[in-house]
Design a protein around this motif. Structure first.
Motif, PDB file in Angstrom:
ATOM      1  N   TYR A   1       0.840  -1.297   0.221  1.00 54.54           N
ATOM      2  CA  TYR A   1      -0.013   0.006  -0.088  1.00 54.54           C
ATOM      3  C   TYR A   1       0.832   1.198   0.122  1.00 54.54           C
ATOM      4  N   MET A   2       2.071   1.194   0.428  1.00 57.23           N
ATOM      5  CA  MET A   2       3.128   2.354   0.220  1.00 57.23           C
ATOM      6  C   MET A   2       3.247   2.628  -1.002  1.00 57.23           C
TER       7      MET A   2
ATOM      8  N   ALA B   1       1.998   5.974  -3.367  1.00 54.51           N
ATOM      9  CA  ALA B   1       2.782   6.886  -4.166  1.00 54.51           C
ATOM     10  C   ALA B   1       2.525   7.011  -5.672  1.00 54.51           C
ATOM     11  N   TRP B   2       2.167   5.586  -6.120  1.00 54.68           N
ATOM     12  CA  TRP B   2       1.612   5.638  -7.450  1.00 54.68           C
ATOM     13  C   TRP B   2       0.413   6.610  -7.713  1.00 54.68           C
ATOM     14  N   SER B   3      -0.490   6.391  -6.905  1.00 55.61           N
ATOM     15  CA  SER B   3      -1.858   7.030  -6.933  1.00 55.61           C
ATOM     16  C   SER B   3      -1.498   8.671  -7.070  1.00 55.61           C
ATOM     17  N   HIS B   4      -0.629   9.007  -6.054  1.00 57.17           N
ATOM     18  CA  HIS B   4      -0.567  10.330  -5.734  1.00 57.17           C
ATOM     19  C   HIS B   4       0.383  11.065  -7.156  1.00 57.17           C
ATOM     20  N   ALA B   5       1.130  10.025  -7.975  1.00 54.89           N
ATOM     21  CA  ALA B   5       1.752  10.586  -9.024  1.00 54.89           C
ATOM     22  C   ALA B   5       0.913  10.778  -9.995  1.00 54.89           C
ATOM     23  N   MET B   6      -0.106   9.795 -10.439  1.00 53.80           N
ATOM     24  CA  MET B   6      -1.080   9.608 -11.317  1.00 53.80           C
ATOM     25  C   MET B   6      -2.460  10.925 -11.103  1.00 53.80           C
ATOM     26  N   GLU B   7      -2.377  11.071  -9.749  1.00 55.53           N
ATOM     27  CA  GLU B   7      -3.176  12.400  -9.696  1.00 55.53           C
ATOM     28  C   GLU B   7      -2.479  13.804  -9.942  1.00 55.53           C
TER      29      GLU B   7
ATOM     30  N   GLY C   1       9.139  12.306  -8.932  1.00 58.69           N
ATOM     31  CA  GLY C   1       9.601  12.117  -7.571  1.00 58.69           C
ATOM     32  C   GLY C   1       8.459  10.817  -7.087  1.00 58.69           C
ATOM     33  N   ARG C   2       7.153  10.930  -7.019  1.00 59.44           N
ATOM     34  CA  ARG C   2       6.333  10.171  -6.619  1.00 59.44           C
ATOM     35  C   ARG C   2       6.561   8.882  -7.307  1.00 59.44           C
ATOM     36  N   PHE C   3       6.762   8.925  -8.553  1.00 60.09           N
ATOM     37  CA  PHE C   3       7.004   7.466  -9.244  1.00 60.09           C
ATOM     38  C   PHE C   3       8.324   6.935  -8.880  1.00 60.09           C
ATOM     39  N   ARG C   4       9.318   7.819  -8.686  1.00 56.93           N
ATOM     40  CA  ARG C   4      10.407   6.968  -7.929  1.00 56.93           C
ATOM     41  C   ARG C   4      10.077   6.281  -6.831  1.00 56.93           C
ATOM     42  N   LYS C   5       9.459   6.883  -6.025  1.00 56.13           N
ATOM     43  CA  LYS C   5       8.970   6.591  -4.719  1.00 56.13           C
ATOM     44  C   LYS C   5       8.356   5.094  -4.724  1.00 56.13           C
ATOM     45  N   ALA C   6       7.492   5.307  -5.729  1.00 58.45           N
ATOM     46  CA  ALA C   6       6.679   4.102  -5.909  1.00 58.45           C
ATOM     47  C   ALA C   6       7.484   2.910  -6.299  1.00 58.45           C
ATOM     48  N   VAL C   7       8.412   3.029  -7.533  1.00 55.01           N
ATOM     49  CA  VAL C   7       9.230   2.172  -7.995  1.00 55.01           C
ATOM     50  C   VAL C   7      10.130   1.541  -6.594  1.00 55.01           C
TER      51      VAL C   7
ATOM     52  N   TYR D   1       4.398  -6.777 -10.780  1.00 53.01           N
ATOM     53  CA  TYR D   1       4.040  -5.440 -10.205  1.00 53.01           C
ATOM     54  C   TYR D   1       5.277  -4.557 -10.092  1.00 53.01           C
ATOM     55  N   ALA D   2       6.310  -4.851  -9.732  1.00 54.80           N
ATOM     56  CA  ALA D   2       7.369  -3.974  -9.888  1.00 54.80           C
ATOM     57  C   ALA D   2       7.966  -3.738 -11.188  1.00 54.80           C
ATOM     58  N   SER D   3       7.986  -4.675 -12.032  1.00 54.35           N
ATOM     59  CA  SER D   3       8.153  -4.366 -13.479  1.00 54.35           C
ATOM     60  C   SER D   3       7.324  -3.456 -13.892  1.00 54.35           C
TER      61      SER D   3
END
Length: 590
Positions: free
Chosen positions: A98-99, A103-109, A125-131, A156-158
């Motif tokens: 969920y972390m 981060a991914w949903s924040h980047a997409m927002e 930066g949010r996408f990097r955090k999601a990765v 999922y990571a890929s």
């Protein structure tokens, strides 16, 4: 109130350490794709509301922290990292998941809100955090989760890495590799499990496909290079996929108790036999679903099918060796061995038919654009020899039983007719080989015999439902008829041309010296100035000296015939000969 709060982390650490001591080899199982889809569809992403989904992820994380007593302190925030030793409950893996989702949903927002330059930096930066969190999730699942969970976490990571590279618009090759890894994993996972799981995998593949198409369009000329990188980087991924498939087959083998073949049912008691047969059946389904795949990949799938059935047969033979004198068990194992051998023979025929289709496609070409070797008719004759032998062995195997049912009798009749069709095809290409060698009479006779075999097979297939075989035999009959007419006409033309060639050769004969002008070499004309190199625009060799040197006549030794020897009288030489002295006794006895 502060004292219990201070004691909470130590209590949690004691509990986690005791859990590790009690169950060191525990493996958690998470259906990552189902968990992600359920969370996204129920909390805003059905309407593409990324803000609502981000808030749900934050609330879900607070509940997980509280239930796990994994709090970060009160007043002053102190981050507590999640490591392999920390994961003593499956909910720790949910925290990391969920972390990444938050981060991914924040980047997409930020992306859907229309970003400027500063907001784009924040979005990346949010996408990097999601990765980062997705990579940690994959790492922890590979250690603490089962094989399927590890593979889903890898997908999922890929996907997260591919999304980051895709948004950066810099490393498109890496984005394509990650998206293709994701697609490959979900394609394999979609072959097993429930219908819901298959639908989820199909939906995920549909989401990834447009991104792959866009990357390939943007790469242009370097698409092949990216494809090669994908093939070389997938060794570990393939190993994980094989492990998941083996585990899934083992789970399915528990429910597989019998093998059906031509109306007969044979029980399967050995687990290894079940797994091998399930693997072969899955590969057969993959083969039937890949109509547009290249022939090389189909041949590779056939090789895997043969390996799986051979493993099953070896397990059955081992069970037969250990069965002893139990007649019922031996009868069941013999029937299962016969059924598996028949399926193996059937797949062998299909593979050889694929080889024949490949060879025929190259046989009809006059010139190959890829500079490949064009098929000769002798190679097709050899392939049809194999098919005839395969069909004969298969019919002998199925007809070896005493009490045959209707399905077995129809199967035997079908492959007897196919064997007749194979013999007609073999005769046709054998005639082609004689025709290419210039033997018109033999080629004509073989074409006529092939036409007879084809008509006989068509008469027996009048009531058959195999439309493809009937169509092939009809085209073969037309080819035999046309080629026999061509060979007949060509033979007559060649016979008519022979007297013309003979008369032309006789008419050009002459008693005059028709020797061609001999080439003179440089060593033979040293006293005269004449070029021995030849014209500059021609490819004639230099005439320096003749090599190898010509033969020269050598005089032989004279033959001496002595004719006067018998007519010559030679003088006596007795007076010159030494006389022996004799004693008295020798004189007396003479």
């Amino acid at each position: 109130m502060s004292k219990p709060a201070d004691q909470q982390p130590s209590d949690m650490q004691v509990d986690s350490s005791s859990a590790v001591e009690e169950k060191p080899a525990i493996r958690f199982s998470i259906n990552v794709l189902e968990l992600m889809r359920e969370a996204q569809m129920q909390h805003g992403l059905r309407q593409s509301d990324y803000t609502r989904y981000r808030r749900y992820c934050s609330a879900r994380l607070r509940r997980l922290y509280k239930s796990l007593k994994f709090l970060h302190g009160r007043g002053k925030y102190t981050r507590r990292n999640i490591t392999e030793s920390t994961v003593t409950d499956v909910r720790f893996l949910h925290v990391v998941f969920y972390m990444a989702e938050r981060a991914w949903s924040h980047a997409m927002e930020k992306k859907t809100a229309g970003t400027n330059a500063q907001q784009r930096i924040y979005m990346l930066g949010r996408f990097r955090k999601a990765v980062k969190w997705a990579s940690l999730f994959s790492q922890l699942c590979s250690v603490k989760g089962d094989s399927r969970t590890s593979l889903e976490a890898e997908a999922y990571a890929s996907y997260m890495k591919g999304a980051l590279f895709f948004e950066q618009d810099k490393n498109i090759d890496a984005a394509m590799i990650n998206f293709k890894n994701t697609r490959a994993i979900y394609e394999e996972l979609g072959k097993y499990g429930s219908i819901e799981n298959q639908l989820l995998c199909r939906q995920r593949i549909d989401e990834v496909e447009p991104m792959i198409d866009f990357c390939s369009h943007k790469l242009g000329g370097s698409y092949l290079q990216a494809h090669e990188l994908l093939d070389t980087a997938n060794d570990l991924l393939k190993a994980k996929m094989e492990a998941v498939l083996a585990e899934t087959r083992s789970q399915q083998a528990a429910s597989m108790t019998e093998f059906n073949w031509l109306g007969r049912t044979f029980p399967i008691t050995n687990a290894k036999t079940r797994v091998s047969i399930l693997k072969a059946q899955q590969l057969e389904r993959d083969l039937s679903a890949t109509e547009s795949v290249a022939a090389d990949k189909k041949l590779a799938i056939f090789d895997k099918i043969f390996s799986a059935y051979h493993d099953a047969r070896s397990c059955i033979r081992n069970d037969l060796a250990s069965a002893g004198n139990a007649e019922d068990i031996r009868d069941d194992l013999n029937g299962l061995d016969k059924a598996v051998s028949a399926v193996l023979g059937l797949r062998t025929i299909e593979r050889n038919q694929l080889l024949v289709s490949i060879a025929k496609s190259k046989f009809t070409k006059h010139r190959d654009e890829k500079n490949e070797r064009i098929t000769k008719p002798e190679e097709l004759v050899r392939l049809y020899d194999l098919l005839i032998q395969n069909a004969t062995d298969l019919t002998d195997l199925v007809s070896s039983g005493r009490n045959k049912n209707e399905e077995e009798n129809s199967f035997i009749h079908e492959y007897e007719l196919k064997g007749l069709a194979f013999r007609a095809e073999r005769c046709f290409f054998l005639a082609k080989s004689y025709s290419s060698a210039g033997k018109r009479a033999e080629a004509y006779a073989l074409f006529c015999h092939a036409h007879t075999l084809t008509d006989s097979a068509l008469q027996q297939l009048a009531n058959s439902h195999d439309k493809a075989l009937i169509q092939d035999l009809k085209s073969l009959s037309d080819n035999c008829r046309s080629n026999s007419c061509i060979e007949h006409a060509t033979g007559i033309m060649e016979e008519e041309i022979v007297p013309l060639k003979l008369s032309k050769g006789v008419s050009t004969m002459s008693l005059a010296d028709g020797k061609a002008k001999e080439n003179k070499y440089l060593l033979d004309m040293l006293e005269s100035y004449e070029s021995a190199i030849g014209e500059p625009n021609t490819k004639a060799p230099c005439r320096i000296a003749q090599f190898p040197p010509p033969f020269q006549a050598v005089p032989c030794n004279p033959i001496v015939l002595d004719m006067a020897y018998n007519a010559v009288e030679f003088p006596s030489l007795e007076n010159r000969m030494k006389k022996e002295k004799k004693g008295l006794l020798s004189r007396f006895w003479g």
